[in-house]
Design a protein around this motif. Structure first.
Motif, PDB file in Angstrom:
ATOM      1  N   THR A 158       0.847  -1.199   0.000  1.00  0.00           N
ATOM      2  CA  THR A 158       0.000   0.000   0.000  1.00  0.00           C
ATOM      3  C   THR A 158       0.875   1.239   0.000  1.00  0.00           C
ATOM      4  OG1 THR A 158      -1.639  -1.238   1.263  1.00  0.00           O
ATOM      5  CG2 THR A 158      -1.926   1.141   1.176  1.00  0.00           C
ATOM      6  N   ARG A 159       1.915   1.250   0.844  1.00  0.00           N
ATOM      7  CA  ARG A 159       2.791   2.427   0.898  1.00  0.00           C
ATOM      8  C   ARG A 159       3.543   2.627  -0.418  1.00  0.00           C
ATOM      9  NH1 ARG A 159       5.253   1.538   6.956  1.00  0.00           N
ATOM     10  NH2 ARG A 159       3.891   2.984   8.061  1.00  0.00           N
ATOM     11  N   VAL A 160       4.082   1.546  -0.939  1.00  0.00           N
ATOM     12  CA  VAL A 160       4.852   1.659  -2.189  1.00  0.00           C
ATOM     13  C   VAL A 160       3.937   2.091  -3.334  1.00  0.00           C
ATOM     14  CG1 VAL A 160       6.158   0.318  -3.905  1.00  0.00           C
ATOM     15  CG2 VAL A 160       6.662   0.063  -1.482  1.00  0.00           C
ATOM     16  N   GLY A 161       2.670   1.671  -3.261  1.00  0.00           N
ATOM     17  CA  GLY A 161       1.717   2.045  -4.301  1.00  0.00           C
ATOM     18  C   GLY A 161       1.483   0.945  -5.320  1.00  0.00           C
ATOM     19  N   VAL A 170      12.254  -3.011   8.511  1.00  0.00           N
ATOM     20  CA  VAL A 170      12.433  -1.693   7.885  1.00  0.00           C
ATOM     21  C   VAL A 170      11.094  -0.932   7.758  1.00  0.00           C
ATOM     22  CG1 VAL A 170      13.306  -0.442   5.865  1.00  0.00           C
ATOM     23  CG2 VAL A 170      14.448  -2.545   6.614  1.00  0.00           C
ATOM     24  N   CYS A 171      10.193  -1.469   6.996  1.00  0.00           N
ATOM     25  CA  CYS A 171       8.930  -0.755   6.751  1.00  0.00           C
ATOM     26  C   CYS A 171       7.925  -1.108   7.847  1.00  0.00           C
ATOM     27  CB  CYS A 171       8.383  -1.094   5.365  1.00  0.00           C
ATOM     28  SG  CYS A 171       7.017  -0.025   4.879  1.00  0.00           S
ATOM     29  N   GLN A 172       8.268  -0.670   9.060  1.00  0.00           N
ATOM     30  CA  GLN A 172       7.432  -1.021  10.207  1.00  0.00           C
ATOM     31  C   GLN A 172       6.154  -0.187  10.236  1.00  0.00           C
ATOM     32  OE1 GLN A 172      10.818  -0.104  12.369  1.00  0.00           O
ATOM     33  NE2 GLN A 172      11.462  -2.211  12.728  1.00  0.00           N
ATOM     34  N   LYS A 193      11.745   2.864   8.513  1.00  0.00           N
ATOM     35  CA  LYS A 193      13.134   3.334   8.360  1.00  0.00           C
ATOM     36  C   LYS A 193      13.432   3.616   6.882  1.00  0.00           C
ATOM     37  CE  LYS A 193      14.423   0.559  12.333  1.00  0.00           C
ATOM     38  NZ  LYS A 193      14.768  -0.798  12.726  1.00  0.00           N
ATOM     39  N   CYS A 194      12.791   4.658   6.368  1.00  0.00           N
ATOM     40  CA  CYS A 194      12.900   4.960   4.937  1.00  0.00           C
ATOM     41  C   CYS A 194      14.338   5.278   4.536  1.00  0.00           C
ATOM     42  CB  CYS A 194      11.983   6.116   4.581  1.00  0.00           C
ATOM     43  SG  CYS A 194      10.258   5.796   4.992  1.00  0.00           S
ATOM     44  N   GLY A 195      15.114   5.837   5.469  1.00  0.00           N
ATOM     45  CA  GLY A 195      16.493   6.221   5.151  1.00  0.00           C
ATOM     46  C   GLY A 195      17.358   5.049   4.714  1.00  0.00           C
ATOM     47  N   VAL A 196      17.020   3.829   5.148  1.00  0.00           N
ATOM     48  CA  VAL A 196      17.833   2.668   4.773  1.00  0.00           C
ATOM     49  C   VAL A 196      17.051   1.706   3.868  1.00  0.00           C
ATOM     50  CG1 VAL A 196      19.244   2.740   6.868  1.00  0.00           C
ATOM     51  CG2 VAL A 196      17.146   1.372   6.852  1.00  0.00           C
ATOM     52  N   CYS A 197      15.917   2.169   3.350  1.00  0.00           N
ATOM     53  CA  CYS A 197      15.040   1.253   2.602  1.00  0.00           C
ATOM     54  C   CYS A 197      15.440   1.160   1.127  1.00  0.00           C
ATOM     55  CB  CYS A 197      13.600   1.730   2.711  1.00  0.00           C
ATOM     56  SG  CYS A 197      12.463   0.681   1.803  1.00  0.00           S
ATOM     57  N   VAL A 198      15.570  -0.059   0.631  1.00  0.00           N
ATOM     58  CA  VAL A 198      15.949  -0.257  -0.773  1.00  0.00           C
ATOM     59  C   VAL A 198      14.798   0.073  -1.731  1.00  0.00           C
ATOM     60  CG1 VAL A 198      17.706  -2.009  -0.299  1.00  0.00           C
ATOM     61  CG2 VAL A 198      15.327  -2.711  -0.630  1.00  0.00           C
ATOM     62  N   LEU A 199      13.592   0.246  -1.197  1.00  0.00           N
ATOM     63  CA  LEU A 199      12.444   0.563  -2.056  1.00  0.00           C
ATOM     64  C   LEU A 199      12.156   2.064  -2.135  1.00  0.00           C
ATOM     65  CD1 LEU A 199      10.010  -2.252  -0.795  1.00  0.00           C
ATOM     66  CD2 LEU A 199      11.369  -2.250  -2.894  1.00  0.00           C
ATOM     67  N   ARG A 200      13.003   2.823  -1.445  1.00  0.00           N
ATOM     68  CA  ARG A 200      12.764   4.258  -1.284  1.00  0.00           C
ATOM     69  C   ARG A 200      12.447   4.975  -2.607  1.00  0.00           C
ATOM     70  NH1 ARG A 200      17.414   5.055   1.346  1.00  0.00           N
ATOM     71  NH2 ARG A 200      18.530   6.072  -0.331  1.00  0.00           N
ATOM     72  N   GLU A 201      13.256   4.707  -3.633  1.00  0.00           N
ATOM     73  CA  GLU A 201      13.097   5.435  -4.903  1.00  0.00           C
ATOM     74  C   GLU A 201      11.826   5.037  -5.647  1.00  0.00           C
ATOM     75  OE1 GLU A 201      14.968   7.935  -5.328  1.00  0.00           O
ATOM     76  OE2 GLU A 201      16.166   7.326  -3.593  1.00  0.00           O
ATOM     77  N   ARG A 202      11.211   3.933  -5.240  1.00  0.00           N
ATOM     78  CA  ARG A 202       9.996   3.478  -5.934  1.00  0.00           C
ATOM     79  C   ARG A 202       8.746   3.646  -5.086  1.00  0.00           C
ATOM     80  NH1 ARG A 202      11.358  -1.442  -9.403  1.00  0.00           N
ATOM     81  NH2 ARG A 202      13.518  -1.088  -9.917  1.00  0.00           N
ATOM     82  N   CYS A 203       8.905   4.256  -3.938  1.00  0.00           N
ATOM     83  CA  CYS A 203       7.821   4.240  -2.953  1.00  0.00           C
ATOM     84  C   CYS A 203       6.973   5.511  -3.017  1.00  0.00           C
ATOM     85  CB  CYS A 203       8.427   4.066  -1.560  1.00  0.00           C
ATOM     86  SG  CYS A 203       7.185   4.098  -0.258  1.00  0.00           S
ATOM     87  N   ASP A 204       5.678   5.349  -3.256  1.00  0.00           N
ATOM     88  CA  ASP A 204       4.768   6.503  -3.324  1.00  0.00           C
ATOM     89  C   ASP A 204       4.736   7.255  -1.994  1.00  0.00           C
ATOM     90  OD1 ASP A 204       4.203   5.763  -5.857  1.00  0.00           O
ATOM     91  OD2 ASP A 204       2.103   5.203  -5.504  1.00  0.00           O
TER      92      ASP A 204
HETATM   93 FE1  SF4 Z   1       8.295   1.623   3.674  1.00  0.00          FE
HETATM   94 FE2  SF4 Z   1      10.558   1.855   2.328  1.00  0.00          FE
HETATM   95 FE3  SF4 Z   1       8.418   3.161   1.513  1.00  0.00          FE
HETATM   96 FE4  SF4 Z   1       9.673   3.919   3.733  1.00  0.00          FE
HETATM   97  S1  SF4 Z   1      10.508   3.978   1.648  1.00  0.00           S
HETATM   98  S2  SF4 Z   1       7.451   3.674   3.477  1.00  0.00           S
HETATM   99  S3  SF4 Z   1      10.336   1.952   4.563  1.00  0.00           S
HETATM  100  S4  SF4 Z   1       8.689   0.941   1.571  1.00  0.00           S
END
Ligand code: SF4
Length: 200
Positions: free
Chosen positions: A125-128, A167-169, A174-185
């Motif tokens: 849901t967060r990533v979109g 990470v995505c609690q 912990k967005c700063g260390v998240c590998v999905l950060r660049e793709r996350c809505d």
């Molecule tokens: Fe979750 Fe990563 Fe998106 Fe942050 S960047 S909301 S940790 S998926």
């Protein structure tokens, strides 16, 4: 059978408590003995699991129905049964929802289904990947996007679970260390201040 009953016990319960409840339940005897035991004794045995009073009668009724099925306590027929029928057969059991049924089918029989637990739901849901929707609807929506490849689905489920735990609690991801950060809505909108899940 182990996976099915354990998964019912795991609902809203930690892994350690689920395991303790399962082994305490098995101390009552074989599946027949658990069916025949007083429901209060079953609830007492599974007290480490949350909501033991409601889970105990469901487990006993589930065991009764499985015993009455053609294979008895052997669920091997689920390996060959058409996937929709297998999901229906399992979700018709009391206390077995689509998540539990999907876990049993993917983990034990390598069937192409995708269990959506709270971590899988929250991250997607967060990533979109999917719009806001309930966990039940998310099973259908995510499965439609994924290849029908059981080993891939198994790995993806395990990795999302780990990502959600570490990470995505639910709160303060912990967005700063998240590998999905660049793709996350959610990250694109809120940056390092992604709100607790369900708040927005
Ligand atoms: Fe979750 Fe990563 Fe998106 Fe942050 S960047 S909301 S940790 S998926």
């Amino acid at each position: 059978m182990h996976e099915l009953i354990s998964t019912i016990l795991s609902q809203r319960t930690t892994h350690n408590d689920e395991e303790a409840a399962y082994y305490s339940l098995r101390e009552l005897g074989d599946w027949d003995a658990i069916i025949e035991a007083p429901t209060e004794a079953v609830a007492h045995a599974i007290r480490r699991s949350n909501y033991p009073e409601s889970k105990a009668p469901r487990i006993q009724e589930t065991l009764r129905r499985i015993k009455a099925a053609p294979g008895g306590y052997d669920l091997e027929f689920l390996r060959e049964m058409p996937i929709k029928e297998a999901l229906k057969w399992l979700t018709d059991l009391p206390g077995v929802g689509v998540k539990t049924a999907s876990l049993v089918l993917l983990f034990n029989f390598a069937r192409p289904v995708f269990p959506v637990d709270t971590h899988v739901h929250r991250i997607n849901t967060r990533v979109g990947t999917i719009p806001k929707m309930g966990e039940q609807a998310a099973h259908r929506a995510l499965l439609a996007l994924l290849p029908p490849d059981p080993p891939f689905l198994f790995e993806l489920h395990k990795n999302l679970l780990k990502h959600g735990q570490q990470v995505c609690q639910w709160t303060r991801p912990k967005c700063g260390v998240c590998v999905l950060r660049e793709r996350c809505d959610a990250y694109a909108i809120y940056g390092d201040r992604v709100p607790s899940f369900g708040e927005k």
